[in-house]
Design a protein around this motif. Structure first.
Motif, mmCIF file in Angstrom:
data_model
loop_
_atom_site.group_PDB
_atom_site.id
_atom_site.type_symbol
_atom_site.label_atom_id
_atom_site.label_comp_id
_atom_site.label_asym_id
_atom_site.label_seq_id
_atom_site.Cartn_x
_atom_site.Cartn_y
_atom_site.Cartn_z
ATOM 1 N N UNK A 168 0.842 -1.194 0.000
ATOM 2 C CA UNK A 168 0.000 0.000 0.000
ATOM 3 C C UNK A 168 0.882 1.250 0.000
ATOM 4 N N UNK A 169 0.596 2.174 -0.912
ATOM 5 C CA UNK A 169 1.395 3.392 -1.068
ATOM 6 C C UNK A 169 0.520 4.608 -0.787
ATOM 7 N N UNK A 170 1.033 5.524 0.032
ATOM 8 C CA UNK A 170 0.319 6.751 0.379
ATOM 9 C C UNK A 170 0.704 7.890 -0.562
ATOM 10 N N UNK A 288 -1.359 -13.613 -13.648
ATOM 11 C CA UNK A 288 -1.772 -14.215 -12.372
ATOM 12 C C UNK A 288 -3.092 -13.601 -11.899
ATOM 13 N N UNK A 289 -3.195 -12.285 -11.964
ATOM 14 C CA UNK A 289 -4.406 -11.599 -11.512
ATOM 15 C C UNK A 289 -5.611 -11.983 -12.362
ATOM 16 N N UNK A 290 -5.374 -12.112 -13.657
ATOM 17 C CA UNK A 290 -6.456 -12.511 -14.554
ATOM 18 C C UNK A 290 -6.925 -13.933 -14.230
ATOM 19 N N UNK A 302 -6.004 -5.974 -5.176
ATOM 20 C CA UNK A 302 -5.618 -5.417 -6.479
ATOM 21 C C UNK A 302 -5.654 -3.895 -6.479
ATOM 22 N N UNK A 303 -5.279 -3.339 -7.622
ATOM 23 C CA UNK A 303 -5.300 -1.885 -7.796
ATOM 24 C C UNK A 303 -6.711 -1.308 -7.750
ATOM 25 N N UNK A 304 -7.726 -2.151 -7.759
ATOM 26 C CA UNK A 304 -9.112 -1.669 -7.623
ATOM 27 C C UNK A 304 -9.333 -0.962 -6.288
ATOM 28 N N UNK A 305 -8.426 -1.211 -5.337
ATOM 29 C CA UNK A 305 -8.554 -0.595 -4.016
ATOM 30 C C UNK A 305 -7.980 0.818 -3.953
ATOM 31 N N UNK A 306 -7.334 1.266 -5.016
ATOM 32 C CA UNK A 306 -6.796 2.631 -5.034
ATOM 33 C C UNK A 306 -7.947 3.631 -4.909
ATOM 34 N N UNK A 307 -7.750 4.618 -4.059
ATOM 35 C CA UNK A 307 -8.790 5.620 -3.819
ATOM 36 C C UNK A 307 -9.595 5.343 -2.571
ATOM 37 N N UNK A 308 -9.461 4.141 -2.038
ATOM 38 C CA UNK A 308 -10.140 3.796 -0.786
ATOM 39 C C UNK A 308 -9.114 3.758 0.336
ATOM 40 N N UNK A 309 -9.569 4.055 1.557
ATOM 41 C CA UNK A 309 -8.709 3.910 2.739
ATOM 42 C C UNK A 309 -7.366 4.626 2.595
ATOM 43 N N UNK A 310 -7.403 5.809 1.950
ATOM 44 C CA UNK A 310 -6.199 6.640 1.727
ATOM 45 C C UNK A 310 -5.114 5.905 0.939
ATOM 46 N N UNK A 311 -5.509 4.948 0.106
ATOM 47 C CA UNK A 311 -4.548 4.258 -0.767
ATOM 48 C C UNK A 311 -4.378 5.088 -2.032
ATOM 49 N N UNK A 312 -3.195 5.647 -2.203
ATOM 50 C CA UNK A 312 -2.917 6.503 -3.352
ATOM 51 C C UNK A 312 -2.447 5.681 -4.548
ATOM 52 N N UNK A 313 -1.684 4.619 -4.268
ATOM 53 C CA UNK A 313 -1.185 3.734 -5.323
ATOM 54 C C UNK A 313 -0.953 2.370 -4.698
ATOM 55 N N UNK A 314 -0.758 1.384 -5.560
ATOM 56 C CA UNK A 314 -0.550 0.032 -5.047
ATOM 57 C C UNK A 314 0.540 -0.675 -5.851
ATOM 58 N N UNK A 315 1.428 -1.369 -5.138
ATOM 59 C CA UNK A 315 2.505 -2.128 -5.757
ATOM 60 C C UNK A 315 2.033 -3.565 -5.961
#
Length: 487
Positions: A168-170, A288-290, A302-315
């Motif tokens: 998780x990236x802020x 793998x994700x597919x 997954x990156x679908x969580x970006x924008x929630x819970x102050x997640x700015x980006x995801x590795x």
């Protein structure tokens, strides 16, 4: 029965056929030394003539560290051979004086708390957002940081972790602007993000977003050997001479040339084919994700969580396997993956398991992991359906603000006594209790132990998670009573 020893155990694991979805990032695929026919013992030397000195680098090592700085685009970078821990200690000592106030993210590594304690800092804690579905830390809310710094202008340094253990990236750029507007130095523990910053298919690194000091573990997600790391400095808010002073304090006076050579080769390999190898890794992760999209009892973060819970980006090179059912926990899932499918994962929490991938991973192994998860997902209810549901998982225990009676440095000097942990409710702890990995504390010295904390720790131990502290149900607590709101 023959007594086990460490060397034989390592050889046994090497030959076991178990695939490592864990650190170090070289994944043991170079049998000798970075693909060269060299035994590391053959190049293990000390500071002899012609080989420079890490603590007074003038040519060979200085040039190597300048190459790190040039490659990553930093103002200055250093080799670390005592891990990111030494870099964190150095960064804090160089940025804050005894008695200064620091804003410390509650999910920081234990080394941050150790540094704050021995430096005598006043700690104000910043609690990250919470992802209930995974029982996992989210990012940091920049507005919350702004409010704290405006309310507490005495804060001199801000310490954050981004990316987290789970990727998780802020929003470091916005946070850096806020920190600098309030005359603070921003230190970012980017131990799990050394692979960021040179490929636009992944999030940018913290030093590219305005952070003043960034510490990265080269062994976690890159190909360098265990215990190697980098310390990067950007901007003009940090005194370079202080950094160098404390590097000589917190690193061994006998730095390993094998580890430094490992760092050199790591960067050389990145410069030569890092982008190509990383692109291949990302393509494999996307496959793998597919492939795991249809999981029902398990789920992949997954990156679908970006924008929630102050997640700015995801590795997305971190594979987080969430558990949707309350029939098993992360520890059970990790055991299944090890015993049935020969995969050793990085860590297990109650509601998820972490797999660390790197540019050195075997692509076939990543796809076999996907197949294993599909099998487990299908069989989960058949295998465990008749078993008793696990007790309800303690909710968001890590992000509930604690009552703090003592500063970390005060707790160290406070007279204490040892009592049973399950009878410690209302007492002030003089110990840390944390899950390792990742090493974020459930409670720190100087904080009041609550019934909720006791219950959670007992549950974690029952579920066989690695709890550090309160060993054998004994904990050290403050002995004296309150006096003018101080122990």
């Amino acid at each position: 029965m023959k007594k086990e020893n460490l060397y034989d155990k390592l050889i046994e694991y090497r030959d076991s056929g178990i695939y490592p979805f864990h650190m170090p990032g070289h994944k043991r695929r170079d049998r000798l030394f970075h693909g060269m026919n060299i035994d590391p013992y053959e190049i293990d030397i000390t500071e002899i003539d012609g080989f420079d000195n890490l603590h007074n680098a003038e040519y060979l090592i200085k040039d190597a560290m300048n190459e790190v700085s040039d490659f990553f685009g930093t103002k200055k970078s250093w080799y670390l051979v005592n891990g990111s821990t030494s870099g964190i200690l150095c960064a804090i000592f160089a940025s804050a004086n005894v008695g200064d106030t620091a804003l410390i993210a509650r999910n920081c590594h234990k080394s941050v708390y150790n540094a704050a304690e021995i430096r005598g800092l006043k700690a104000k804690y910043l609690y990250p957002d919470y992802i209930e579905e995974y029982d996992m830390f989210g990012g940091y809310d920049p507005n919350k940081i702004r409010e704290i710094l405006e309310e507490k202008p005495e804060v001199k340094v801000v310490l954050l972790t981004s990316p987290t253990y789970e990727g998780v990236i802020s929003n470091i750029k916005e946070i850096a602007d806020i920190a600098h507007d309030n005359n603070c130095v921003l230190i970012v523990d980017e131990a799990h993000g050394a692979h960021l910053g040179f490929n636009d298919k992944l999030p940018v690194a913290a030093y590219q977003c305005g952070a003043d000091i960034v510490i990265e573990s080269a062994h976690k997600t890159l190909s360098a050997m265990t215990q190697t790391a980098f310390l990067h400095v950007m901007g003009d808010k940090v005194d370079i001479r202080k950094i160098e002073k404390y590097l000589s304090v917190f690193q061994t006076s006998s730095p390993s040339y094998v580890l430094m050579a490992s760092l050199y080769n790591c960067v050389a390999n990145l410069k030569k084919n890092g982008v190509v190898k990383q692109n291949r890794q990302i393509e494999c992760i996307d496959k793998f994700l597919q492939k795991t999209k249809g999981l029902r009892n398990l789920q992949i973060f997954t990156e679908d969580n970006i924008g929630k819970n102050s997640i700015f980006a995801y590795d997305k090179t971190k594979i987080i396997i969430g558990i949707k059912t309350n029939i098993i926990d992360g520890n059970i899932l990790m055991n299944i993956l090890r015993e049935k499918y020969c995969f050793e994962m990085e860590m297990a929490s109650l509601k998820y398991v972490v797999a660390i991938t790197s540019m050195e991973d075997d692509e076939k192994a990543i796809m076999k992991l996907a197949e294993a998860l599909i099998d487990i997902d299908k069989e989960l209810e058949l295998i465990y359906g008749n078993e008793k549901q696990l007790k309800k998982i303690p909710k968001d225990i890590f992000i509930k603000e604690r009552e703090q009676k003592l500063l970390l440095a005060e707790a160290e000097k406070t007279e204490g006594e040892y009592i049973k942990f399950d009878e410690s409710e209302g007492k002030v702890s003089l110990e840390y209790i944390y899950l390792y990995p990742p090493g974020s504390p459930i409670i720190t010295p100087g904080e009041v132990i609550t019934a909720e904390i006791i219950k959670a720790v007992e549950y974690y131990k029952e579920r066989k998670l690695n709890v550090i502290g309160a060993k054998e149900n004994i904990i050290k607590v403050a002995k004296r009573g309150l006096h003018k709101n101080r122990w």
